[in-house]
Design a protein around this motif. Structure first.
Motif, mmCIF file in Angstrom:
data_model
loop_
_atom_site.group_PDB
_atom_site.id
_atom_site.type_symbol
_atom_site.label_atom_id
_atom_site.label_comp_id
_atom_site.label_asym_id
_atom_site.label_seq_id
_atom_site.Cartn_x
_atom_site.Cartn_y
_atom_site.Cartn_z
ATOM 1 N N ARG A 1 0.729 -1.369 0.119
ATOM 2 C CA ARG A 1 0.000 0.074 0.047
ATOM 3 C C ARG A 1 0.874 1.255 0.029
ATOM 4 O O ARG A 1 0.456 2.340 0.231
ATOM 5 C CB ARG A 1 -0.973 -0.157 1.211
ATOM 6 N N GLU A 2 2.174 1.225 -0.387
ATOM 7 C CA GLU A 2 2.908 2.271 -0.624
ATOM 8 C C GLU A 2 2.618 2.858 -2.017
ATOM 9 O O GLU A 2 2.740 2.016 -2.733
ATOM 10 C CB GLU A 2 4.270 1.980 -0.289
ATOM 11 N N VAL A 3 2.870 4.156 -1.749
ATOM 12 C CA VAL A 3 2.427 4.931 -3.045
ATOM 13 C C VAL A 3 3.598 4.639 -4.056
ATOM 14 O O VAL A 3 4.817 4.730 -3.761
ATOM 15 C CB VAL A 3 2.524 6.494 -2.883
ATOM 16 N N GLU A 4 3.455 4.316 -5.375
ATOM 17 C CA GLU A 4 4.396 4.123 -6.481
ATOM 18 C C GLU A 4 4.615 5.330 -7.239
ATOM 19 O O GLU A 4 5.546 5.955 -7.597
ATOM 20 C CB GLU A 4 4.058 2.943 -7.189
ATOM 21 N N TYR A 5 3.468 5.889 -7.350
ATOM 22 C CA TYR A 5 3.451 7.141 -8.501
ATOM 23 C C TYR A 5 1.998 7.806 -8.282
ATOM 24 O O TYR A 5 1.046 6.955 -7.500
ATOM 25 C CB TYR A 5 3.748 6.939 -9.869
ATOM 26 N N TYR A 6 1.964 9.013 -8.811
ATOM 27 C CA TYR A 6 0.667 9.676 -8.913
ATOM 28 C C TYR A 6 -0.167 10.141 -10.094
ATOM 29 O O TYR A 6 0.585 10.235 -11.179
ATOM 30 C CB TYR A 6 0.670 11.138 -8.019
ATOM 31 N N GLU A 7 -1.496 10.084 -10.370
ATOM 32 C CA GLU A 7 -1.961 10.335 -11.713
ATOM 33 C C GLU A 7 -2.258 11.961 -11.397
ATOM 34 O O GLU A 7 -2.815 12.316 -10.652
ATOM 35 C CB GLU A 7 -3.140 9.496 -11.875
#
Length: 268
Positions: free
Chosen positions: A52-58
């Protein structure tokens, strides 16, 4: 219908969609695309399904006029009506670059940018995106392509996407399964990431559709694609997509679109 007096024709009548919006909204959208006035980027996290760690953002554009924030449902019909798709994409590219330079995007994460069919086939798209190549060593940069947007000029778009991959960008096929040409695009264009359409993902709560999605997901994983499940809103749905092999997830379970200034303080 229902009008008993003569009416002078205007361009709004050519498409009833734009006529639904107030003149101040139309003016705000036009000024935003022409001068960049009032535009701001909001970012929705795409997370690692296991950790559940952020990989990237849209990257998602919004337009602010005074105290009002104009939502996408009001922006995009006007963009389409006035054929300002490439103008919108150029604003988004410029804003994302500014946010990276101003330290508003955490280093080591990434950003995905949605591009229209018009931009993907435009002769200057490489030039427009070239300033972002300065950040490919520190950020994970993704170009998102909606499968239905490539039908008319797919060969030109494929050439441009191939060049962008060589420059360090990843390519994501968005809304997979929403049209009729999903598999054709996978075999004819360079794709690293496949984002399943939200209707397919949320349909996994139905046993029959779940089997269909599971089979497609297993096939694509075997072919080496990274899979993103859109529309994750419950832990139950998250578990189903995890079992299907989706390594990345996006949805309100992990957070909605956040204005850029909040990202640097956002915990993974």
């Amino acid at each position: 219908p229902g009008v008993t007096r003569p009416v002078l024709f205007n361009e709004d009548m050519a498409d009833g969609t734009e006529a639904m919006f107030s003149s101040w909204i139309r003016n705000a959208v036009y000024e935003a695309m022409t001068y960049g006035t009032g535009t701001e980027m909001h970012y929705q996290p795409i997370v690692n399904t296991d950790s559940r760690e952020v990989e990237y953002y849209e990257a998602l554009i919004r337009i602010r006029s005074g105290d009002e924030l104009i939502p996408p449902s009001h922006i995009f019909p006007i963009i389409t009506m006035r054929q300002m798709d490439t103008a919108l994409d150029r604003v988004v590219i410029s804003k994302v670059k500014d946010d990276i330079e101003n330290g508003l995007i955490p280093r080591g994460k990434g950003i995905s940018i949605n591009l229209s069919a018009e931009s993907l086939a435009h002769k200057d798209i490489i030039e427009w995106l070239m300033p972002l190549t300065d950040f490919t060593q520190s950020y994970y940069l993704v170009i998102e392509v909606t499968e239905t947007s490539l039908i008319t000029q797919i060969s030109t778009a494929v050439r441009n996407l191939t060049l962008l991959r060589k420059l360090g960008f990843k390519v994501a096929l968005d809304d997979f399964g929403s049209g009729y040409s999903s598999l054709r695009y996978l075999t004819s264009m360079p794709v690293d990431i496949v984002k399943f359409d939200i209707t397919l993902i949320q349909g996994m709560l139905d046993e029959r559709l779940e089997k269909v999605v599971m089979e497609m997901a297993n096939m694509l994983v075997d072919l080496g694609y990274d899979l993103v499940a859109e529309g994750i809103e419950t832990d139950e749905l998250l578990q189903k997509t995890k079992q299907a092999g989706f390594t990345l997830s996006q949805g309100y379970l992990f957070g909605g679109a956040t204005r850029n200034r909040g990202l640097i303080n956002q915990k993974d």
